[in-house]
Scaffold this motif. Sequence first.
Motif, PDB file in Angstrom:
ATOM      1  N   GLU A  88     -18.737 -37.800  30.108  1.00 15.56           N
ATOM      2  CA  GLU A  88     -17.803 -36.778  30.564  1.00 15.56           C
ATOM      3  C   GLU A  88     -17.194 -37.197  31.895  1.00 15.56           C
ATOM      4  OE1 GLU A  88     -16.728 -33.733  29.584  1.00 15.56           O
ATOM      5  OE2 GLU A  88     -18.270 -32.768  28.359  1.00 15.56           O
ATOM      6  N   LYS A  89     -15.938 -36.858  32.104  1.00 17.90           N
ATOM      7  CA  LYS A  89     -15.320 -37.117  33.403  1.00 17.90           C
ATOM      8  C   LYS A  89     -15.870 -36.170  34.468  1.00 17.90           C
ATOM      9  CE  LYS A  89     -10.915 -38.971  31.740  1.00 17.90           C
ATOM     10  NZ  LYS A  89      -9.448 -38.813  31.751  1.00 17.90           N
ATOM     11  N   VAL A  90     -16.374 -35.018  34.010  1.00 15.97           N
ATOM     12  CA  VAL A  90     -16.916 -34.022  34.925  1.00 15.97           C
ATOM     13  C   VAL A  90     -18.346 -33.692  34.524  1.00 15.97           C
ATOM     14  CG1 VAL A  90     -16.762 -31.601  35.613  1.00 15.97           C
ATOM     15  CG2 VAL A  90     -14.702 -32.982  35.497  1.00 15.97           C
ATOM     16  N   ASP A  91     -19.222 -33.579  35.482  1.00 19.21           N
ATOM     17  CA  ASP A  91     -20.570 -33.082  35.242  1.00 19.21           C
ATOM     18  C   ASP A  91     -20.499 -31.564  35.320  1.00 19.21           C
ATOM     19  OD1 ASP A  91     -23.207 -32.290  35.246  1.00 19.21           O
ATOM     20  OD2 ASP A  91     -23.885 -33.886  36.583  1.00 19.21           O
ATOM     21  N   TRP A  92     -20.287 -30.941  34.157  1.00 21.26           N
ATOM     22  CA  TRP A  92     -20.079 -29.493  34.138  1.00 21.26           C
ATOM     23  C   TRP A  92     -21.298 -28.744  34.645  1.00 21.26           C
ATOM     24  CZ3 TRP A  92     -15.504 -27.304  33.723  1.00 21.26           C
ATOM     25  CH2 TRP A  92     -14.459 -28.062  33.160  1.00 21.26           C
ATOM     26  N   ARG A  93     -22.471 -29.275  34.383  1.00 21.91           N
ATOM     27  CA  ARG A  93     -23.686 -28.623  34.888  1.00 21.91           C
ATOM     28  C   ARG A  93     -23.694 -28.629  36.407  1.00 21.91           C
ATOM     29  NH1 ARG A  93     -28.836 -27.285  32.997  1.00 21.91           N
ATOM     30  NH2 ARG A  93     -30.468 -27.417  34.568  1.00 21.91           N
ATOM     31  N   VAL A  95     -21.037 -28.680  38.454  1.00 22.64           N
ATOM     32  CA  VAL A  95     -20.037 -27.793  39.045  1.00 22.64           C
ATOM     33  C   VAL A  95     -20.276 -26.318  38.720  1.00 22.64           C
ATOM     34  CG1 VAL A  95     -18.264 -29.587  39.025  1.00 22.64           C
ATOM     35  CG2 VAL A  95     -18.407 -28.013  37.102  1.00 22.64           C
ATOM     36  N   GLY A  96     -21.020 -26.042  37.645  1.00 20.75           N
ATOM     37  CA  GLY A  96     -21.181 -24.652  37.244  1.00 20.75           C
ATOM     38  C   GLY A  96     -22.553 -24.050  37.422  1.00 20.75           C
ATOM     39  N   ARG A  97     -23.586 -24.900  37.624  1.00 19.71           N
ATOM     40  CA  ARG A  97     -24.973 -24.403  37.603  1.00 19.71           C
ATOM     41  C   ARG A  97     -25.232 -23.300  38.613  1.00 19.71           C
ATOM     42  NH1 ARG A  97     -29.383 -23.392  35.462  1.00 19.71           N
ATOM     43  NH2 ARG A  97     -27.853 -23.207  33.831  1.00 19.71           N
ATOM     44  N   ALA A  98     -24.758 -23.467  39.842  1.00 20.27           N
ATOM     45  CA  ALA A  98     -25.028 -22.467  40.877  1.00 20.27           C
ATOM     46  C   ALA A  98     -24.410 -21.122  40.513  1.00 20.27           C
ATOM     47  CB  ALA A  98     -24.494 -22.955  42.222  1.00 20.27           C
ATOM     48  N   ALA A 252     -13.525 -18.770  40.120  1.00 17.24           N
ATOM     49  CA  ALA A 252     -12.722 -19.372  41.184  1.00 17.24           C
ATOM     50  C   ALA A 252     -13.528 -20.428  41.935  1.00 17.24           C
ATOM     51  CB  ALA A 252     -12.237 -18.286  42.142  1.00 17.24           C
ATOM     52  N   ALA A 253     -14.823 -20.168  42.122  1.00 18.42           N
ATOM     53  CA  ALA A 253     -15.676 -21.139  42.814  1.00 18.42           C
ATOM     54  C   ALA A 253     -15.816 -22.417  41.994  1.00 18.42           C
ATOM     55  CB  ALA A 253     -17.046 -20.524  43.077  1.00 18.42           C
ATOM     56  N   ILE A 254     -15.976 -22.262  40.674  1.00 11.08           N
ATOM     57  CA  ILE A 254     -16.062 -23.443  39.802  1.00 11.08           C
ATOM     58  C   ILE A 254     -14.745 -24.211  39.836  1.00 11.08           C
ATOM     59  CG2 ILE A 254     -16.284 -24.225  37.402  1.00 11.08           C
ATOM     60  CD1 ILE A 254     -18.201 -21.850  36.962  1.00 11.08           C
ATOM     61  N   GLY A 255     -13.625 -23.496  39.779  1.00 14.69           N
ATOM     62  CA  GLY A 255     -12.319 -24.146  39.861  1.00 14.69           C
ATOM     63  C   GLY A 255     -12.144 -24.911  41.161  1.00 14.69           C
ATOM     64  N   ALA A 256     -12.641 -24.347  42.256  1.00 14.44           N
ATOM     65  CA  ALA A 256     -12.546 -25.033  43.551  1.00 14.44           C
ATOM     66  C   ALA A 256     -13.392 -26.293  43.573  1.00 14.44           C
ATOM     67  CB  ALA A 256     -12.985 -24.080  44.667  1.00 14.44           C
ATOM     68  N   ARG A 257     -14.579 -26.228  42.957  1.00 16.64           N
ATOM     69  CA  ARG A 257     -15.423 -27.429  42.913  1.00 16.64           C
ATOM     70  C   ARG A 257     -14.784 -28.515  42.047  1.00 16.64           C
ATOM     71  NH1 ARG A 257     -19.540 -23.481  43.276  1.00 16.64           N
ATOM     72  NH2 ARG A 257     -19.779 -23.239  41.026  1.00 16.64           N
ATOM     73  N   LEU A 258     -14.126 -28.126  40.979  1.00 14.56           N
ATOM     74  CA  LEU A 258     -13.409 -29.096  40.155  1.00 14.56           C
ATOM     75  C   LEU A 258     -12.280 -29.747  40.952  1.00 14.56           C
ATOM     76  CD1 LEU A 258     -13.158 -27.159  36.780  1.00 14.56           C
ATOM     77  CD2 LEU A 258     -14.421 -29.270  37.160  1.00 14.56           C
ATOM     78  N   ALA A 259     -11.554 -28.952  41.725  1.00 14.47           N
ATOM     79  CA  ALA A 259     -10.443 -29.484  42.527  1.00 14.47           C
ATOM     80  C   ALA A 259     -10.947 -30.468  43.579  1.00 14.47           C
ATOM     81  CB  ALA A 259      -9.695 -28.337  43.193  1.00 14.47           C
ATOM     82  N   GLU A 260     -12.123 -30.200  44.125  1.00 16.26           N
ATOM     83  CA  GLU A 260     -12.703 -31.098  45.122  1.00 16.26           C
ATOM     84  C   GLU A 260     -13.014 -32.468  44.531  1.00 16.26           C
ATOM     85  OE1 GLU A 260     -16.119 -29.081  46.525  1.00 16.26           O
ATOM     86  OE2 GLU A 260     -14.989 -27.616  47.725  1.00 16.26           O
ATOM     87  N   GLN A 261     -13.274 -32.498  43.235  1.00 11.31           N
ATOM     88  CA  GLN A 261     -13.560 -33.766  42.566  1.00 11.31           C
ATOM     89  C   GLN A 261     -12.284 -34.509  42.199  1.00 11.31           C
ATOM     90  OE1 GLN A 261     -16.329 -33.594  39.333  1.00 11.31           O
ATOM     91  NE2 GLN A 261     -17.779 -32.297  40.412  1.00 11.31           N
ATOM     92  N   ASP A 262     -11.152 -33.928  42.538  1.00 12.81           N
ATOM     93  CA  ASP A 262      -9.856 -34.540  42.234  1.00 12.81           C
ATOM     94  C   ASP A 262      -9.741 -34.837  40.751  1.00 12.81           C
ATOM     95  OD1 ASP A 262      -7.306 -35.490  42.802  1.00 12.81           O
ATOM     96  OD2 ASP A 262      -8.001 -37.551  43.097  1.00 12.81           O
ATOM     97  N   TRP A 263     -10.184 -33.871  39.960  1.00 13.07           N
ATOM     98  CA  TRP A 263     -10.114 -34.003  38.499  1.00 13.07           C
ATOM     99  C   TRP A 263      -9.274 -32.886  37.972  1.00 13.07           C
ATOM    100  CZ3 TRP A 263     -11.656 -31.142  34.170  1.00 13.07           C
ATOM    101  CH2 TRP A 263     -11.711 -31.852  32.975  1.00 13.07           C
TER     102      TRP A 263
END
Length: 271
Positions: A88-93, A95-98, A252-263
């Motif tokens: 996966e390009k993103v580790d969804w666990r 970015v979303g676990r918290a 919104a927090a998950i979306g922000a963490r995704l944006a931080e990964q530049d993905w």
Amino acid sequence: MTKKRSEALDNDANRSGSVEKACRILKAMTDPSNQRLTDIAAHCGMGKSTVMRILDTLISEGLVLRDPETKRYCLGPEMARIGASAREKVDWRDVGRASLMRLADEFQDMVILAVLNGVETVCVDFQKGSYPIQANFQELGSRRTLGVGSGGVAVLAAMSESERETALRLVRPRLARYPLITDSLLRDRVDAAIRNGHAVLLDVVVEHMGGIAVAVLAPNGRPLAALSIAALSDRIQSREAELAASLKKEAAAIGARLAEQDWGPTASVGL
């Protein structure tokens, strides 16, 4: 156009269609609930004879196995080897676990993060709550056609109108196994989700159970995933405003963490 050229194009289209169907079948089989021919065909919205023919080819290539006693299908060793070289390009666990843990602790019900893939959502993480009665009809890898569950409704509501209409057209054949999810009901639930900013779907997949969800958006505003809480219907109805507010905050927090990964890939309606 010459006759030979026309025939060649028809053959290309047929091959493309077969590949598309094979991909759809393989993806369906990543959900542990889709092991019988009937379930695979129903999930894919395809005839059983077509699915069986394609499964026979996949078996010959080692991509699928069939148990001769139970008649059930599962992914074969070649799929494991293919999967070992993919990631996966993103580790969804990550970015979303918290967010899932906070929501499960706050509301004591099942929290699910499901990623958009074509006209399905795929469960990539979940967290059970402490309430004695939990919604246990999803697990890692579970696939849901858009509209079968609050997460899919939330994603549909977050799409552009043209993309949403395409998705609704494509999912229609797959909804036959859910007689309570009519076209009019689905459109009503999507319209409500657009107005309210969150989706609610109760008592149509599992009696007395339902879900509330919001879409997780990419920086460009397109839906990437759905964050949902599944619970007894009365637990959702009695706390809808509170549940929706917390879901929106965590999405919104998950979306922000995704944006931080530049993905920021955009999801496709595909299939």
